[in-house]
Motif scaffolding. Structure first.
Motif, short mmCIF file in Angstrom:
data_model
loop_
_atom_site.label_atom_id
_atom_site.label_comp_id
_atom_site.label_asym_id
_atom_site.label_seq_id
_atom_site.Cartn_x
_atom_site.Cartn_y
_atom_site.Cartn_z
N GLN A 16 3.36 -1.68 -6.59
CA GLN A 16 2.09 -2.14 -6.03
C GLN A 16 1.43 -1.06 -5.19
O GLN A 16 0.20 -0.90 -5.22
N THR A 17 2.23 -0.32 -4.44
CA THR A 17 1.69 0.77 -3.63
C THR A 17 1.04 1.83 -4.51
O THR A 17 -0.05 2.32 -4.21
N MET A 18 1.73 2.18 -5.59
CA MET A 18 1.18 3.18 -6.50
C MET A 18 -0.08 2.66 -7.19
O MET A 18 -1.07 3.37 -7.33
N ARG A 19 -0.04 1.39 -7.60
CA ARG A 19 -1.15 0.83 -8.37
C ARG A 19 -2.39 0.62 -7.53
O ARG A 19 -3.51 0.91 -7.99
N TYR A 20 -2.24 0.13 -6.32
CA TYR A 20 -3.40 -0.27 -5.52
C TYR A 20 -3.81 0.73 -4.44
O TYR A 20 -4.94 0.70 -3.97
N VAL A 21 -2.88 1.61 -4.06
CA VAL A 21 -3.17 2.51 -2.94
C VAL A 21 -3.22 3.98 -3.38
O VAL A 21 -4.22 4.67 -3.17
N VAL A 22 -2.14 4.44 -4.00
CA VAL A 22 -2.00 5.87 -4.27
C VAL A 22 -2.79 6.32 -5.50
O VAL A 22 -3.60 7.25 -5.42
N LEU A 23 -2.56 5.67 -6.65
CA LEU A 23 -3.18 6.14 -7.89
C LEU A 23 -4.71 6.11 -7.87
O LEU A 23 -5.34 7.05 -8.36
N GLY A 48 1.34 8.81 5.04
CA GLY A 48 1.20 7.65 5.90
C GLY A 48 0.65 6.44 5.17
O GLY A 48 0.95 5.30 5.55
N GLN A 49 -0.13 6.66 4.12
CA GLN A 49 -0.71 5.53 3.39
C GLN A 49 0.34 4.75 2.60
O GLN A 49 0.38 3.52 2.68
N PRO A 50 1.21 5.40 1.82
CA PRO A 50 2.29 4.63 1.18
C PRO A 50 3.20 3.94 2.20
O PRO A 50 3.66 2.81 1.96
N ALA A 51 3.45 4.61 3.31
CA ALA A 51 4.30 4.01 4.34
C ALA A 51 3.66 2.76 4.92
O ALA A 51 4.31 1.74 5.14
N ALA A 52 2.33 2.84 5.15
CA ALA A 52 1.62 1.68 5.68
C ALA A 52 1.61 0.55 4.66
O ALA A 52 1.75 -0.63 5.03
N ALA A 53 1.45 0.88 3.37
CA ALA A 53 1.44 -0.14 2.33
C ALA A 53 2.79 -0.84 2.25
O ALA A 53 2.86 -2.07 2.11
N GLN A 54 3.87 -0.07 2.34
CA GLN A 54 5.20 -0.68 2.29
C GLN A 54 5.47 -1.51 3.54
O GLN A 54 6.15 -2.53 3.48
N ALA A 55 4.90 -1.08 4.67
CA ALA A 55 5.05 -1.87 5.90
C ALA A 55 4.35 -3.21 5.79
O ALA A 55 4.75 -4.19 6.42
N LEU A 56 3.30 -3.27 4.96
CA LEU A 56 2.58 -4.53 4.74
C LEU A 56 3.26 -5.41 3.70
O LEU A 56 2.78 -6.51 3.41
N GLY A 57 4.36 -4.92 3.12
CA GLY A 57 5.12 -5.73 2.18
C GLY A 57 4.87 -5.41 0.72
O GLY A 57 5.39 -6.12 -0.15
N LEU A 58 4.10 -4.36 0.43
CA LEU A 58 3.85 -4.00 -0.96
C LEU A 58 5.07 -3.29 -1.53
O LEU A 58 5.73 -2.50 -0.84
N THR A 59 5.36 -3.57 -2.79
CA THR A 59 6.46 -2.89 -3.47
C THR A 59 6.01 -1.48 -3.85
O THR A 59 4.83 -1.12 -3.71
N TYR A 60 6.96 -0.70 -4.36
CA TYR A 60 6.64 0.66 -4.78
C TYR A 60 5.57 0.67 -5.87
O TYR A 60 4.61 1.44 -5.82
#
Length: 230
Positions: free
Chosen positions: A143-150, A129-141
């Motif tokens: 950016q999602t990995m760099r700022y949210v997942v990793l 759900g976290q990557p999905a929420a990040a992409q819903a906010l307009g983050l690229t793949y």
């Protein structure tokens, strides 16, 4: 066996063992850990990318490295890479690869296979759900990995990553086969020079044991702290 145990040979060699030998060992461990972690994270991302060529390449690489003895990889790189470099560059003589550079690159490419599996498990432990929420906010793949997942994956896997670093610290003693003056190599030189094999090899074992036990205790404390925060 211990009737003629000579403690003085250890005392006389302390500066050489630690200032030269242990400094080399810790430097190699630190640099190899950073390099293997970066490369291993890239391999983990490749395996999770969904791109068949990347998944295939990373999977073959990880399986290959994990199926080979480390000492064999050390020999391969040290003795074969200069000739491979000569063939690639068309030089008239083998490419010069220093002992430290050879050891460092060997440990990075070998340990990256283990770090990649740790990071892959860490990335997969993050809620989808976290990557999905990040992409819903307009983050690229990326950016999602760099700022949210990793960042979360690193935090979750930190105890395991540190445990693998302890294993790496112990494995660095294998550079002894190349006559490199790491801590074990330095102890071996003193042992051969003074004819005190029992004293020096026993002291080296005690030092490795002590450092590994202290580091493992620190990892357990960190793991308990992380579990308490969660």
């Amino acid at each position: 066996m211990f009737a003629n145990f000579d403690f003085d040979v250890i005392r006389r060699s302390l500066s050489y063992l630690f200032l030269d030998g242990m400094t080399f060992t810790l430097t190699l461990t630190g640099l190899a850990t950073v390099g293997a972690l970066v490369f291993g994270t890239l391999l983990a991302l490749m395996r999770l990318s969904g791109s068949k060529p990347l998944v295939w390449f990373a999977g073959i690489y990880v399986d290959l490295m994990r199926s080979l003895p480390l000492v064999l990889v050390i020999f391969w790189f040290y003795f074969l890479v200069p000739y491979i470099g000569q063939w690639l560059t068309g030089s008239s003589r083998p490419m010069r690869v220093g002992a430290f550079t050879s050891s460092l690159v060997t440990f990075i490419i070998f340990e990256a296979a283990y770090f990649s599996e740790i990071m892959r498990a860490g990335i997969q432990s993050i809620s989808k759900g976290q990557p999905a929420a990040a992409q819903a906010l307009g983050l690229t793949y990326s950016q999602t990995m760099r700022y949210v997942v990793l960042p979360q994956a690193f935090r979750n896997m930190l105890p395991v990553l540190l445990t693998q670093t302890i294993v790496l610290f112990q494995d660095t003693s294998l550079v002894y086969v190349l006559s490199i003056p790491d801590f074990l190599g330095a102890a071996s030189k003193v042992a051969q020079r003074d004819g005190r094999l029992v004293e020096m090899y026993l002291f080296a074992a005690v030092v490795y044991f002590a450092i590994s036990c202290i580091a493992s205790f620190g990892v357990r404390r960190l793991q308990a702290r992380i579990a308490f925060v969660h």
